[in-house]
Design an enzyme around this catalytic site. Sequence first.
Site, PDB file in Angstrom:
ATOM      1  CG  ASP A 216       7.005   1.901   0.094  1.00  9.28           C
ATOM      2  OD1 ASP A 216       7.816   1.117  -0.447  1.00  9.28           O
ATOM      3  OD2 ASP A 216       6.272   1.547   1.035  1.00  9.28           O
TER       4      ASP A 216
ATOM      5  CG  ASP B 134      15.298  -1.802   3.782  1.00  7.88           C
ATOM      6  OD1 ASP B 134      16.145  -0.984   4.165  1.00  7.88           O
ATOM      7  OD2 ASP B 134      14.912  -2.744   4.485  1.00  7.88           O
TER       8      ASP B 134
ATOM      9  NE  ARG C 249      -0.148   1.353   5.046  1.00  7.71           N
ATOM     10  CZ  ARG C 249       0.884   0.599   4.666  1.00  7.71           C
ATOM     11  NH1 ARG C 249       1.860   1.127   3.974  1.00  7.71           N
ATOM     12  NH2 ARG C 249       0.939  -0.677   4.984  1.00  7.71           N
TER      13      ARG C 249
ATOM     14  CE  LYS D  79      15.428   2.807   5.720  1.00  6.82           C
ATOM     15  NZ  LYS D  79      14.898   1.769   6.620  1.00  6.82           N
TER      16      LYS D  79
ATOM     17  CE  LYS E 239      -2.993  -2.582   3.131  1.00  7.90           C
ATOM     18  NZ  LYS E 239      -3.346  -2.723   4.566  1.00  7.90           N
TER      19      LYS E 239
END
Length: 182
Positions: free
Chosen positions: A100, A103, A165, A131, A44
């Site tokens: 989003d 990582d 969020r 990141k 999401k």
Amino acid sequence: MHPNMKKVLISEEQIVQRCSELGKQISDDYRNNAQPPLLVALLKGSVPFLAELIKHIELEIQFDFMAVSSYEGTESIGDIKINKDLDCSVKGVDILLVEDIVDTGKTLQTVKAMLKNKGAASVRVVTLLDKPERRTVEIEADYVGFAVPNEFVVGFGLDFNQKYRNLPYVGVLKEECYQTTA
Ligand code: 5GP
Ligand code: MG
């Protein structure tokens, strides 16, 4: 600022400004393409980013959603499950995957490979956050909003236990907030 936030890393104004730059760059890169890209957003977390980004893309794009799960608590785990697949076929389609945050890179690597297996003509990636320090597999997004330090961030789509969020900025929670699961 939300009372549980320790600090804001990226303000709403910075996000909107960066989305406008990314939208322009994406428009320029795909303008002479045979077809506009299909934006595939990963649910999401990427929804607020998708919503802002598409306002700045000057092409007749379409978008679709996929939901994959790879994440429990605050550490990424390797295996990825498809919880919601695309509605449309991607055969011969130029895909722009909307994330989003990248990582470890495992989600991106797996989803990219899956879309290529399904016959996508090309798969590029746009991510709000990156990141780079946390990467365990060799993969980079084609378009990056902001690089962030190795801290767990929330807001603008990113959650902690499904919360935060809806914050219009990206930031870090106070330590005590990561301890509770309520
Ligand atoms: P990866 O497969 O690259 O390790 O993980 C990507 C996913 O992990 C992201 O799509 C996001 O859902 C989650 N994730 C990674 N880092 C963070 C973070 O700092 N905050 C939040 N809220 N989610 C993160
Ligand atoms: Mg995600």
